[in-house]
Each structure stands twice: as C-alpha cells, then as structure tokens.
Design an enzyme around this catalytic site. Structure first.
Site, PDB file in Angstrom:
ATOM      1  CG  HIS A  99      -0.260  -0.177   2.510  1.00  0.00           C
ATOM      2  ND1 HIS A  99       0.114  -1.426   2.971  1.00  0.00           N
ATOM      3  CD2 HIS A  99       0.163   0.711   3.440  1.00  0.00           C
ATOM      4  CE1 HIS A  99       0.716  -1.296   4.142  1.00  0.00           C
ATOM      5  NE2 HIS A  99       0.770  -0.016   4.447  1.00  0.00           N
ATOM      6  CG  HIS A 101       1.323   5.160   4.226  1.00  0.00           C
ATOM      7  ND1 HIS A 101       0.517   5.041   5.329  1.00  0.00           N
ATOM      8  CD2 HIS A 101       2.072   4.032   4.196  1.00  0.00           C
ATOM      9  CE1 HIS A 101       0.778   3.901   5.957  1.00  0.00           C
ATOM     10  NE2 HIS A 101       1.714   3.256   5.284  1.00  0.00           N
TER      11      HIS A 101
HETATM   12  P1  5GP Z   1       2.163   0.205   7.300  1.00  0.00           P
HETATM   13  O1  5GP Z   1       2.760   0.442   8.665  1.00  0.00           O
HETATM   14  O2  5GP Z   1       1.926  -1.248   7.060  1.00  0.00           O
HETATM   15  O3  5GP Z   1       2.900   0.896   6.204  1.00  0.00           O
HETATM   16  O4  5GP Z   1       0.754   0.939   7.346  1.00  0.00           O
HETATM   17  C1  5GP Z   1      -0.444   0.310   7.697  1.00  0.00           C
HETATM   18  C2  5GP Z   1      -1.513   1.383   7.823  1.00  0.00           C
HETATM   19  O5  5GP Z   1      -2.775   0.764   7.790  1.00  0.00           O
HETATM   20  C3  5GP Z   1      -1.428   2.167   9.135  1.00  0.00           C
HETATM   21  O6  5GP Z   1      -1.281   3.557   8.832  1.00  0.00           O
HETATM   22  C4  5GP Z   1      -2.751   1.864   9.829  1.00  0.00           C
HETATM   23  O7  5GP Z   1      -3.303   2.976  10.490  1.00  0.00           O
HETATM   24  C5  5GP Z   1      -3.642   1.411   8.679  1.00  0.00           C
HETATM   25  N1  5GP Z   1      -4.643   0.419   9.060  1.00  0.00           N
HETATM   26  C6  5GP Z   1      -4.407  -0.730   9.748  1.00  0.00           C
HETATM   27  N2  5GP Z   1      -5.558  -1.422   9.893  1.00  0.00           N
HETATM   28  C7  5GP Z   1      -6.522  -0.694   9.267  1.00  0.00           C
HETATM   29  C8  5GP Z   1      -7.923  -0.902   9.058  1.00  0.00           C
HETATM   30  O8  5GP Z   1      -8.527  -1.895   9.498  1.00  0.00           O
HETATM   31  N3  5GP Z   1      -8.591   0.050   8.374  1.00  0.00           N
HETATM   32  C9  5GP Z   1      -7.970   1.166   7.863  1.00  0.00           C
HETATM   33  N4  5GP Z   1      -8.730   2.018   7.199  1.00  0.00           N
HETATM   34  N5  5GP Z   1      -6.649   1.388   8.033  1.00  0.00           N
HETATM   35  C10 5GP Z   1      -5.939   0.470   8.724  1.00  0.00           C
END
Ligand code: 5GP
Ligand code: ZN
Length: 137
Positions: A99, A101
């Site tokens: 993903h 951001h």
């Molecule tokens: P990573 O740390 O993997 O780059 O980012 C994961 C992101 O996913 C985090 O910013 C977190 O807030 C978001 N996130 C995790 N679980 C959920 C969810 O169930 N719904 C939504 N909308 N965002 C999520």
C-alpha cells in the site's frame, strides 16, 4: 489471503471509507491518520513486498497516489503531500499487503518526521556501498 486485513476490506468483509476504486486499486482512508485526510492506495490483488509486485501494479499504485495527492491539495487546501511505502517490519510495515500512504501536509499541522540524517565515516565507506549497489542494478 484469507487473514489479510486489506484483502478483507477489498472483499467488503470489514468496512472502510473508500474514496476511489477501479479494476486494479482501492483507495480508502487510513484509520490512524498521521495527518487527518491520510489515504491508502492498495491493489485489489494481494501482493507484498514491492520487489514481488508486478511493475504494472507498482506503476498503477504510484500513478493513483499522484491523483490522490492532487485531490488532497484541491479538496483540503493541503500545502504539501508525503507519499510513503513501507516494506518489511524493519521499515515500519505493519500490514503485509502493499500500500502507498498519501498524507496531506499543512504548514500548521505540527507533524515532524524523525529524519535523523547520519554521516558516513568517510567517502570510501559511501563509495563502497555505491559499488555494491551498482552491481545489483
Ligand atoms: P504500514 O505500517 O503497514 O505501512 O501501514 C499500515 C496502515 O494501515 C497504518 O497507517 C494503519 O493505520 C492502517 N490500518 C491498519 N488497519 C486498518 C484498518 O482496518 N482500516 C484502515 N482504514 N486502516 C488500517
Ligand atoms: Zn491482502
């Protein structure tokens, strides 16, 4: 990927606030925004990490992130946008479904990255790392 939380969102098994979708990507609001308005761009098909993701999907994710960034500037009056993509726990990744951001930034948002720039011991240390990298590019 039955246990993947983003796959569950894509299959509509758990709710998310979707702002855009097409055949390839889903864009939804991050539940824990770094700055309010923070969105995530993710492929509908499960891939991870970026090095295992087809080039066309990587391109689509980033082109979509560009569209979302423009929308954040137009919709929110954002002064800037951070576009980030984490790979691996060491890089801070928590959800193992690729993903991107897209984080709107405002001169007044008060957020500061802990961008703690280091120094090489000397140029030969940096040049050695560059040499190793060149061999793999
Ligand atoms: P990573 O740390 O993997 O780059 O980012 C994961 C992101 O996913 C985090 O910013 C977190 O807030 C978001 N996130 C995790 N679980 C959920 C969810 O169930 N719904 C939504 N909308 N965002 C999520
Ligand atoms: Zn997934």
């Amino acid at each position: 990927m039955s246990d993947c939380i983003f796959c569950k969102i894509i299959r509509k098994e758990i709710p998310a606030t979707v702002v855009f979708e097409d055949d390839d990507v889903l864009v939804f609001m991050d539940i824990g925004p770094i700055v309010k308005g923070h969105a995530l761009v993710t492929p509908k098909k499960h891939y991870d990490p970026i090095t295992e993701t087809p080039d066309a999907i990587v391109a689509k994710l980033h082109l979509t992130a560009k569209r979302v960034a423009a929308a954040q500037m137009n919709a929110f009056g954002a002064d800037g946008v951070n576009i980030m993509q984490n790979n691996g726990a060491a890089a801070g990744q928590e959800v193992e479904h690729i993903h991107v951001h897209v984080i709107p930034r405002f001169s007044t948002d008060g957020h500061h990255w802990n961008w703690n720039a280091k120094k090489y011991d000397d140029f030969s240390e940096m040049n050695k790392l560059a040499e190793d990298l060149r061999k793999h590019l």
